[in-house]
Each structure stands twice: as structure tokens, then as C-alpha cells.
Scaffold this motif. Structure first.
Motif, PDB file in Angstrom:
ATOM      1  N   ALA A 248       0.859  -1.188   0.000  1.00 21.28           N
ATOM      2  CA  ALA A 248       0.000   0.000   0.000  1.00 21.28           C
ATOM      3  C   ALA A 248       0.895   1.238   0.000  1.00 21.28           C
ATOM      4  O   ALA A 248       1.693   1.422   0.916  1.00 21.28           O
ATOM      5  N   VAL A 249       0.781   2.055  -1.037  1.00 17.47           N
ATOM      6  CA  VAL A 249       1.595   3.258  -1.181  1.00 17.47           C
ATOM      7  C   VAL A 249       0.702   4.471  -0.942  1.00 17.47           C
ATOM      8  O   VAL A 249      -0.293   4.674  -1.647  1.00 17.47           O
ATOM      9  N   VAL A 250       1.054   5.251   0.077  1.00 18.43           N
ATOM     10  CA  VAL A 250       0.324   6.480   0.402  1.00 18.43           C
ATOM     11  C   VAL A 250       1.193   7.652  -0.035  1.00 18.43           C
ATOM     12  O   VAL A 250       2.239   7.924   0.561  1.00 18.43           O
ATOM     13  N   ASP A 251       0.773   8.338  -1.095  1.00 12.23           N
ATOM     14  CA  ASP A 251       1.545   9.441  -1.671  1.00 12.23           C
ATOM     15  C   ASP A 251       0.983  10.773  -1.163  1.00 12.23           C
ATOM     16  O   ASP A 251      -0.056  11.247  -1.641  1.00 12.23           O
ATOM     17  N   ARG A 252       1.653  11.353  -0.197  1.00  9.70           N
ATOM     18  CA  ARG A 252       1.224  12.637   0.350  1.00  9.70           C
ATOM     19  C   ARG A 252       1.917  13.820  -0.330  1.00  9.70           C
ATOM     20  O   ARG A 252       1.646  14.970   0.026  1.00  9.70           O
ATOM     21  N   ASP A 253       2.801  13.533  -1.275  1.00  7.70           N
ATOM     22  CA  ASP A 253       3.539  14.588  -1.972  1.00  7.70           C
ATOM     23  C   ASP A 253       2.947  14.873  -3.342  1.00  7.70           C
ATOM     24  O   ASP A 253       2.848  16.025  -3.762  1.00  7.70           O
ATOM     25  N   ASP A 254       2.557  13.826  -4.054  1.00  8.19           N
ATOM     26  CA  ASP A 254       1.975  13.937  -5.399  1.00  8.19           C
ATOM     27  C   ASP A 254       2.875  14.746  -6.339  1.00  8.19           C
ATOM     28  O   ASP A 254       2.402  15.595  -7.087  1.00  8.19           O
ATOM     29  N   SER A 255       4.173  14.443  -6.300  1.00  4.73           N
ATOM     30  CA  SER A 255       5.124  15.066  -7.221  1.00  4.73           C
ATOM     31  C   SER A 255       5.518  14.040  -8.271  1.00  4.73           C
ATOM     32  O   SER A 255       5.134  12.857  -8.190  1.00  4.73           O
TER      33      SER A 255
ATOM     34  N   ALA B 279      -2.516  -5.924   2.913  1.00  7.02           N
ATOM     35  CA  ALA B 279      -1.229  -5.417   2.447  1.00  7.02           C
ATOM     36  C   ALA B 279      -0.142  -5.984   3.333  1.00  7.02           C
ATOM     37  O   ALA B 279      -0.314  -6.097   4.549  1.00  7.02           O
ATOM     38  N   ASN B 280       0.975  -6.384   2.722  1.00  3.32           N
ATOM     39  CA  ASN B 280       2.114  -6.883   3.484  1.00  3.32           C
ATOM     40  C   ASN B 280       2.967  -5.753   4.036  1.00  3.32           C
ATOM     41  O   ASN B 280       3.658  -5.931   5.043  1.00  3.32           O
ATOM     42  N   VAL B 281       2.930  -4.609   3.383  1.00  4.04           N
ATOM     43  CA  VAL B 281       3.748  -3.476   3.806  1.00  4.04           C
ATOM     44  C   VAL B 281       3.062  -2.198   3.349  1.00  4.04           C
ATOM     45  O   VAL B 281       2.383  -2.172   2.313  1.00  4.04           O
ATOM     46  N   ALA B 282       3.209  -1.157   4.134  1.00  4.44           N
ATOM     47  CA  ALA B 282       2.679   0.164   3.784  1.00  4.44           C
ATOM     48  C   ALA B 282       3.837   1.138   3.666  1.00  4.44           C
ATOM     49  O   ALA B 282       4.684   1.212   4.563  1.00  4.44           O
ATOM     50  N   VAL B 283       3.894   1.849   2.544  1.00  7.10           N
ATOM     51  CA  VAL B 283       4.933   2.834   2.284  1.00  7.10           C
ATOM     52  C   VAL B 283       4.267   4.206   2.210  1.00  7.10           C
ATOM     53  O   VAL B 283       3.359   4.417   1.393  1.00  7.10           O
ATOM     54  N   VAL B 284       4.704   5.125   3.056  1.00  3.65           N
ATOM     55  CA  VAL B 284       4.135   6.468   3.111  1.00  3.65           C
ATOM     56  C   VAL B 284       5.192   7.454   2.623  1.00  3.65           C
ATOM     57  O   VAL B 284       6.274   7.562   3.220  1.00  3.65           O
ATOM     58  N   VAL B 285       4.893   8.152   1.524  1.00  2.00           N
ATOM     59  CA  VAL B 285       5.786   9.174   0.981  1.00  2.00           C
ATOM     60  C   VAL B 285       5.363  10.513   1.573  1.00  2.00           C
ATOM     61  O   VAL B 285       4.242  10.976   1.320  1.00  2.00           O
ATOM     62  N   PRO B 286       6.210  11.169   2.366  1.00  2.00           N
ATOM     63  CA  PRO B 286       5.794  12.400   3.060  1.00  2.00           C
ATOM     64  C   PRO B 286       5.633  13.577   2.105  1.00  2.00           C
ATOM     65  O   PRO B 286       6.166  13.587   0.980  1.00  2.00           O
ATOM     66  N   GLU B 287       4.925  14.577   2.556  1.00  2.68           N
ATOM     67  CA  GLU B 287       4.722  15.794   1.775  1.00  2.68           C
ATOM     68  C   GLU B 287       6.053  16.530   1.608  1.00  2.68           C
ATOM     69  O   GLU B 287       6.858  16.598   2.531  1.00  2.68           O
ATOM     70  N   GLY B 288       6.306  17.041   0.409  1.00  3.09           N
ATOM     71  CA  GLY B 288       7.551  17.732   0.118  1.00  3.09           C
ATOM     72  C   GLY B 288       8.702  16.807  -0.183  1.00  3.09           C
ATOM     73  O   GLY B 288       9.860  17.244  -0.230  1.00  3.09           O
ATOM     74  N   PHE B 289       8.406  15.525  -0.452  1.00  2.00           N
ATOM     75  CA  PHE B 289       9.447  14.537  -0.684  1.00  2.00           C
ATOM     76  C   PHE B 289      10.286  14.883  -1.916  1.00  2.00           C
ATOM     77  O   PHE B 289      11.516  14.821  -1.882  1.00  2.00           O
ATOM     78  N   GLY B 290       9.635  15.243  -3.037  1.00  2.00           N
ATOM     79  CA  GLY B 290      10.367  15.489  -4.282  1.00  2.00           C
ATOM     80  C   GLY B 290      11.336  16.644  -4.171  1.00  2.00           C
ATOM     81  O   GLY B 290      12.525  16.510  -4.521  1.00  2.00           O
ATOM     82  N   ASP B 291      10.874  17.791  -3.676  1.00  2.00           N
ATOM     83  CA  ASP B 291      11.751  18.950  -3.536  1.00  2.00           C
ATOM     84  C   ASP B 291      12.864  18.687  -2.532  1.00  2.00           C
ATOM     85  O   ASP B 291      14.021  19.088  -2.743  1.00  2.00           O
ATOM     86  N   ALA B 292      12.521  17.999  -1.430  1.00  2.00           N
ATOM     87  CA  ALA B 292      13.538  17.714  -0.414  1.00  2.00           C
ATOM     88  C   ALA B 292      14.618  16.793  -0.954  1.00  2.00           C
ATOM     89  O   ALA B 292      15.805  16.938  -0.621  1.00  2.00           O
ATOM     90  N   LEU B 293      14.227  15.850  -1.827  1.00  2.00           N
ATOM     91  CA  LEU B 293      15.218  14.932  -2.392  1.00  2.00           C
ATOM     92  C   LEU B 293      16.185  15.682  -3.299  1.00  2.00           C
ATOM     93  O   LEU B 293      17.407  15.471  -3.229  1.00  2.00           O
ATOM     94  N   LEU B 294      15.689  16.551  -4.153  1.00  2.00           N
ATOM     95  CA  LEU B 294      16.574  17.303  -5.046  1.00  2.00           C
ATOM     96  C   LEU B 294      17.494  18.225  -4.259  1.00  2.00           C
ATOM     97  O   LEU B 294      18.697  18.321  -4.551  1.00  2.00           O
ATOM     98  N   ASP B 295      16.954  18.916  -3.256  1.00  2.00           N
ATOM     99  CA  ASP B 295      17.783  19.823  -2.466  1.00  2.00           C
ATOM    100  C   ASP B 295      18.865  19.061  -1.708  1.00  2.00           C
ATOM    101  O   ASP B 295      20.024  19.486  -1.662  1.00  2.00           O
TER     102      ASP B 295
END
Length: 393
Positions: free
Chosen positions: A54-61, A96-112
Motif C-alpha cells: 500500500a503506497v500512500v503518496d502525500r507529496d503527489d510530485s 497489504a504486506n507493507v505500507a509505504v508512506v511518501v511524506p509531503e515535500g518529498f520530491g523537492d527535499a530529495l533534489l535539495d
């Protein structure tokens, strides 16, 4: 003979011990070794395990969506609401065997972080019941984040779309995998050999508890005083008690061996009867070790509860050092060295020597006899401690 019958009646008045330690443990050993899973040698392809994720995308980037798409190519993605109760329920019910939560601001934080030599943003991962598949899915997600960080660092001017393309090219490179069928060294008697290895635990528990109970009750001060006041000689009384305990030990060995032979069925029928007899004789000699331990513990004043505790703990440790739970070849050198101070190790060596050779030769007899001899010495050494405790009392 009245003392002999009285000693046997003590353990017969505790049928729960006989049922649990003798029959149940023997049945468990038969089930474990009889339902062993072997590798399918006919398989010619390799299919990696797929987890329900289960992938929870809170960034939507672009980066977070690309991460979800990457995980979907290797796993089965299920839709779960971004709510705490819904995620917990999905994991608890194995939706679901595992839940992955992508936090808000993930894309910009990764590039920075990648372009300023900072720490890459973390993603939240929660495991369900299938921990192996969940761990594999987590590693897949972390690998993708690491690749995205490396791509962003190598291409400082690339936007999220370009980084996604670079990661797709890098993650698409995989090594070729082939399934090679190896030679299986296990013979037809291997399940029976595994059962006898597990039986070291059964014998240790059942004999220490059941026989130790007889020795303990017959050594109680009040009962001992009454027997010493009788016309029977003390040595005669002790011999009858010991004979009853020896008969009980042999009976436990017979039951455990019979269940092993019955569960082995046709797989044992192809083994020479002499080899099976040598293996069972090795187990009979091993049964003298818990017999001597039961005698010693009773003379040291160990109670019934203590016998249960020490029987289970001693059986677990002894069988582990004998290689019943994990092959000693997978253990470190320290454990392998310590195992040689366990009678279960020498018993399993004797059983292995008897069952893994096509014919019984002088060398096989020497190896089996050596293992049985060392085991008998362990039993004699432990019994001498009990005799010393008896003399002191």
C-alpha cells in the motif's frame, strides 16, 4: 517387586507428562521432518517474490508518482485510504504486506538534499505479517530513492522529469538469473535422520521429567525413612527403583523410535536394517544421559517444577548443540567447538555415520561406536555426580 511397581505407578499417575513429553513431542518431530519442503529441481525459471504493498503518496510530485509506479512493477499495489485505522487494518488483515508512506515535500527535499550533500528524505514503512516480502519491498523503495538522489547529484540542472528518466534507465539494468540444479547429497534416510536428531530433545525432556519425578518421589525423606525401616535391604530397594526408571527410559525410547519408523514408511524400507538398528542403538545410549541427569537432579533435591523447567531448557540447549534446529555447519567456530562438549553432538555423529553410508563397514562401526562411547562417558560422568550427592545425603 512391590517397590518396582510402586515406582512405575508414580509416573502412571501423571499421564499428562507421558502424553505431552513422549507422544506429543514425538508426533511434532514426525510432522516437522515429514513435511520438510525441498527445492523443486525441475524449475528452470526464477520468479522474484511479489508483496502486496500500500503506497500512500502525500507529496503527489513527479518523483513520488514515479516511486509508486516503480514499486507497482515489482509488487501488487493495493488501494488503502490515507487514514491511520485503514492502514493498520490493511496490515493486520494481510490485505497489504507493507505500507509505504511518501511524506509531503518529498520530491523537492530529495533534489535539495542530493545537490547540497545533505541527507535524503526518508519514507515511512510499516510491516505486516509477511515480513520477508515486506523487507524486500522496503529495500526496493530505498534503492529507488538512492538512485534518484545519485541522479540528481550527477545532473545538477535536471528537473524532476529528467531525474525520473535517469532512474528508470538505471533501475532497468538487471543481472541475468539462471536456475542451476545442484546435486542433492541427502539420501532416502535423511528424514529419519532428522527425526532422530529432533528426538534428542524429546528424550531429554521426557526422561528428565518422568524419570526424575520417580527418583524425586522415592527419595522423599518420609518415604525413604519408611523404606529403610522395612526388612528390605537399602541396596535392594535402590536397585528396584533404578530398574523401574531404566524400564521407563527404554519405554520412552521405544515409543519415540516406533513413531519415527512409522512416519518414515517406505523411505526407511530402502535402508539396510543393520543401519537402522545402529542408529536406534545410538539413540538408546543417548537416553542414558537424561536418565543420569534425572537421577542427579533428584539427589540434589530438585522439585517437580524444577524438573519441568530444567528438562525443557536442557532439551532445547542439548538438541541445538546437536544440530537439530540449525545445521552446525551454519554456526560459528565457537558454537561448533562448544557442540563437541554435548552428548547430542556425538549421538548425531553416530546416527549420521550409520545412515549415510551405503553399507556397514568396519570404519562405519568404528565411527558409530566412537559416538556411542563418548555419549556413554557423558552419562557415567553425570551419574557419578548423583552418586556423590547420594553419599553425602
Amino acid at each position: 517387586m512391590r517397590i518396582f511397581r510402586t515406582a512405575l505407578s508414580i509416573v502412571l499417575r501423571h499421564p499428562i507428562y507421558l502424553g505431552v513429553y513422549v507422544l506429543f513431542l514425538s508426533a511434532i518431530g514426525s510432522f516437522i521432518t515429514g513435511s520438510a519442503v525441498y527445492v523443486d529441481e525441475a524449475a528452470e525459471t526464477y520468479e522474484p517474490a511479489r508483496a502486496s504493498i500500500a503506497v500512500v503518496d502525500r507529496d503527489d510530485s513527479e518523483l513520488s508518482r514515479a516511486l509508486r509506479d516503480h514499486l507497482a512493477t515489482q509488487n501488487d499495489v493495493v488501494d488503502v485510504s490515507d487514514e491511520s485505522f485503514a492502514l493498520q487494518d490493511a496490515l493486520a488483515t494481510s490485505q497489504a504486506n507493507v505500507a509505504v508512506v511518501v511524506p509531503e515535500g518529498f520530491g523537492d527535499a530529495l533534489l535539495d538534499a542530493a545537490r547540497t550533500e545533505g541527507d535524503l528524505p526518508s519514507i515511512e514503512v510499516a510491516y505486516g505479517g509477511y515480513t520477508q516480502a515486506a523487507a524486500l519491498a522496503e529495500q526496493q523503495a530505498l534503492r529507488w530513492v538512492s538512485l534518484a538522489g545519485a541522479a540528481a547529484a550527477l545532473e545538477p540542472d535536471a528537473d524532476m522529469g529528467a531525474v525520473v528518466d535517469l532512474v528508470a534507465d538505471a533501475s532497468g539494468v538487471r543481472a541475468d538469473i539462471q536456475v542451476e540444479a545442484g546435486e542433492v547429497s541427502y539420501g532416502a534416510a535423511y528424514p529419519f535422520q532428522s527425526y532422530l536428531s529432533f528426538t534428542t530433545y524429546t528424550l531429554m525432556c521426557s526422561v528428565i521429567v518422568c524419570v526424575g519425578l520417580v527418583f524425586s518421589k522415592m527419595s522423599a525423606p518420609d518415604l525413604r525413612s519408611r523404606m529403610l525401616g522395612s526388612p528390605a535391604r537399602p541396596r535392594r530397594v535402590s536397585m528396584h527403583v533404578f530398574l523401574a526408571c531404566l524400564v521407563l527410559t527404554v519405554a520412552v525410547w521405544v515409543v519415540a523410535s516406533a513413531l519415527g519408523l512409522l512416519s518414515g514408511g517406505l523411505r526407511i524400507a530402502v535402508v539396510a536394517p543393520a543401519q537402522v538398528a545402529l542408529a536406534l542403538a545410538s539413540m538408546l545410549v543417548f537416553a542414558l544421559v537424561p536418565l543420569s541427569l534425572a537421577f542427579t537432579l533428584a539427589q540434589l533435591g530438585v522439585t517437580e517444577d524444577g524438573l519441568n523447567a530444567l528438562g525443557n531448557i536442557g532439551g532445547m540447549v542439548m538438541s541445538f548443540l546437536g544440530g537439530a534446529w540449525v545445521p552446525l555447519s551454519l554456526m560459528g567456530s565457537e558454537v561448533q567447538a562448544a557442540a563437541r562438549f554435548s552428548p547430542a553432538f556425538w549421538t548425531n555423529e553416530a546416527v549420521s555415520a550409520a545412515l549415510t553410508t551405503p553399507v556397514v563397514t568396519a570404519d562405519v562401526l568404528a565411527r558409530v561406536g566412537g559416538g556411542m562411547g563418548v555419549t556413554a562417558l557423558f552419562a557415567a560422568a553425570i551419574a557419578s555426580i548423583g552418586l556423590a550427592a547420594t553419599r553425602k545425603r
